[in-house]
Each structure stands twice: as C-alpha cells, then as structure tokens.
Enzyme design. Sequence first.
Site, PDB file in Angstrom:
ATOM      1  N   GLY A 186      60.427  30.552  42.559  1.00  0.00           N
ATOM      2  CA  GLY A 186      60.109  30.641  41.124  1.00  0.00           C
ATOM      3  C   GLY A 186      60.278  32.016  40.511  1.00  0.00           C
ATOM      4  O   GLY A 186      59.547  32.384  39.585  1.00  0.00           O
ATOM      5  N   HIS A 245      71.973  27.871  35.998  1.00  0.00           N
ATOM      6  CA  HIS A 245      72.823  27.522  37.132  1.00  0.00           C
ATOM      7  C   HIS A 245      73.548  28.783  37.593  1.00  0.00           C
ATOM      8  O   HIS A 245      74.065  29.539  36.762  1.00  0.00           O
ATOM      9  CB  HIS A 245      73.828  26.448  36.712  1.00  0.00           C
ATOM     10  CG  HIS A 245      74.686  25.983  37.846  1.00  0.00           C
ATOM     11  ND1 HIS A 245      74.197  25.160  38.844  1.00  0.00           N
ATOM     12  CD2 HIS A 245      75.974  26.243  38.151  1.00  0.00           C
ATOM     13  CE1 HIS A 245      75.166  24.939  39.727  1.00  0.00           C
ATOM     14  NE2 HIS A 245      76.257  25.575  39.329  1.00  0.00           N
ATOM     15  N   ASN A 260      62.689  33.032  38.565  1.00  0.00           N
ATOM     16  CA  ASN A 260      63.075  32.888  37.151  1.00  0.00           C
ATOM     17  C   ASN A 260      61.875  32.487  36.297  1.00  0.00           C
ATOM     18  O   ASN A 260      61.721  32.962  35.166  1.00  0.00           O
ATOM     19  CB  ASN A 260      64.204  31.869  37.005  1.00  0.00           C
ATOM     20  CG  ASN A 260      65.562  32.491  37.274  1.00  0.00           C
ATOM     21  OD1 ASN A 260      66.054  33.289  36.480  1.00  0.00           O
ATOM     22  ND2 ASN A 260      66.160  32.151  38.414  1.00  0.00           N
ATOM     23  N   ASN A 311      68.505  24.553  31.615  1.00  0.00           N
ATOM     24  CA  ASN A 311      68.610  24.831  33.052  1.00  0.00           C
ATOM     25  C   ASN A 311      69.372  26.139  33.242  1.00  0.00           C
ATOM     26  O   ASN A 311      70.189  26.513  32.404  1.00  0.00           O
ATOM     27  CB  ASN A 311      69.390  23.692  33.726  1.00  0.00           C
ATOM     28  CG  ASN A 311      69.586  23.912  35.215  1.00  0.00           C
ATOM     29  OD1 ASN A 311      68.642  24.255  35.930  1.00  0.00           O
ATOM     30  ND2 ASN A 311      70.802  23.730  35.699  1.00  0.00           N
ATOM     31  N   ILE A 326      68.208  16.229  41.545  1.00  0.00           N
ATOM     32  CA  ILE A 326      69.079  15.565  40.581  1.00  0.00           C
ATOM     33  C   ILE A 326      68.179  14.671  39.737  1.00  0.00           C
ATOM     34  O   ILE A 326      67.430  13.853  40.278  1.00  0.00           O
ATOM     35  CB  ILE A 326      70.172  14.755  41.306  1.00  0.00           C
ATOM     36  CG1 ILE A 326      71.122  15.737  41.998  1.00  0.00           C
ATOM     37  CG2 ILE A 326      70.907  13.852  40.326  1.00  0.00           C
ATOM     38  CD1 ILE A 326      72.205  15.085  42.816  1.00  0.00           C
TER      39      ILE A 326
HETATM   40  C1  GAR Z   1      68.347  30.544  41.069  1.00  0.00           C
HETATM   41  O1  GAR Z   1      69.401  31.348  41.553  1.00  0.00           O
HETATM   42  C2  GAR Z   1      68.886  29.440  40.188  1.00  0.00           C
HETATM   43  O2  GAR Z   1      69.995  29.822  39.411  1.00  0.00           O
HETATM   44  C3  GAR Z   1      69.286  28.419  41.207  1.00  0.00           C
HETATM   45  O3  GAR Z   1      68.284  28.454  42.192  1.00  0.00           O
HETATM   46  C4  GAR Z   1      67.706  29.766  42.211  1.00  0.00           C
HETATM   47  C5  GAR Z   1      66.212  29.604  42.027  1.00  0.00           C
HETATM   48  O4  GAR Z   1      65.552  30.818  42.216  1.00  0.00           O
HETATM   49  N1  GAR Z   1      69.388  27.117  40.621  1.00  0.00           N
HETATM   50  C6  GAR Z   1      70.203  26.172  41.050  1.00  0.00           C
HETATM   51  O5  GAR Z   1      70.945  26.319  41.992  1.00  0.00           O
HETATM   52  C7  GAR Z   1      70.137  24.892  40.255  1.00  0.00           C
HETATM   53  N2  GAR Z   1      71.181  24.003  40.657  1.00  0.00           N
HETATM   54  P1  GAR Z   1      64.080  31.013  41.714  1.00  0.00           P
HETATM   55  O6  GAR Z   1      63.242  29.865  42.272  1.00  0.00           O
HETATM   56  O7  GAR Z   1      63.669  32.324  42.325  1.00  0.00           O
HETATM   57  O8  GAR Z   1      64.090  31.047  40.213  1.00  0.00           O
END
Ligand code: GAR
Length: 193
Positions: free
Chosen positions: A14, A111, A16, A109, A94
Amino acid sequence: MNKKRVGILISGRGSNMRAIVEAASDPNYPVEVACVVSNRPDAGGLAYARSQNIAAQAIDHKNYKTREEFDSVVNDYLQSQSLDIIVCAGFMRIMTPVLIKPWEGRMINIHPSLLPLYRGLHTHERAIAAGDKEGGCTVHFVTAELDDGPIIAQARVPILKDDTAETLADRVLVEEHKLYPLALAKVALAKDI
Ligand code: GAR
C-alpha cells in the site's frame, strides 16, 4: 473546502495508498480518505491505514466462490461508505462489472507501464525485454477491459542499460507516488464527479 470522499482498494504494502493519505493531510487537498479495503487480510497497508485512524476493512476473496460474489460484497461495503471516488492502488484482482459498473467514471487505477503498452502483469520485465528506452506508470479510469480505460496522467522514466525489473520498478514507484496524488486531485476537482 468540499472534499471528495475516497475509498482505496489495496492488496499489499500500500505505498501508493500511503502517498495519497499523506497528500490528504494537506487541508487544501480536495480528497478525504474515508476507507481502505484489502482482499488480503495480511496486507501491510491495512495496518498503516488503521494507524492513521482510517476505516480499514479486509474482505478475503478466498471466502467467496466466484469473482462476482466477492465483487458484490466489496461493492456493498463501498456503497455503505458514501464515497465519491474509488482508487485502486495495487489492487491485484481482476474485477467484474459487478464492482466496476456502479463506479464507472469514478473509479481509477494506477498501472506500472506506459499504457497502452503492457497491460496485465510483469510490465517492467516486458519493457526491458522489448528493448524500450522508457518505462513509466499510468493513472486511468477503470472500465470493463483490463488496464484499458481513458488515461488521466502518465509519468516516464528512462530505462538504463543495467536495469533489472526490480531496479526499474523501484524508479517507477517513486514516480507513482508523485503522480497518483496529483491525478486523483485532478479527478476530484473535475466538475461532474
Ligand atoms: C504498484 O507498482 C502499482 O502500480 C502496481 O502494483 C504496485 C503496488 O504497490 N499495480 C499493478 O500492477 C496493478 N495491475 P503498492 O501496494 O506499494 O502501492
């Protein structure tokens, strides 16, 4: 200021989500983080959300037979929180229309690729294998097609000669933490949300 109420969906650490919670500590930021939901009860991000006095709910996808059943329970919870915007932040599920449709135009979202390149998983490996000169991340509206909705914002980083998927992911993540709070603010300030 009339702040938009936001719910954040996560699956893991988490980081982000944390960047958005930190941005939201500024009184002038147009968003209040109302709740965090994880499909994994052990997600590190849940503990952080609780430490910030944010309602943090685990809804374990393993307890449901179908994606639709899980999505319906998540949607019911989100609906109960009077939210304006849903933020997917490393939510590694998904989603079906059961969860997407009610929030269309209000669910975003992040990505880790320069969409439309590299939808799905292993984005950094694929960018390096293709010999790309740049990688990056994209914030977009969620639609029924995976990683395919209208793009809100992108950030780019150069791919260096010795990059591995891990070093590239680390550099892109730094940009994600700047881009996502900005893109969310832009959506929150849009007239029709
Ligand atoms: C991030 O890099 C995000 O862009 C990616 O997972 C990571 C989550 O990190 N998301 C995906 O791949 C979605 N398909 P976080 O839990 O530290 O935010």
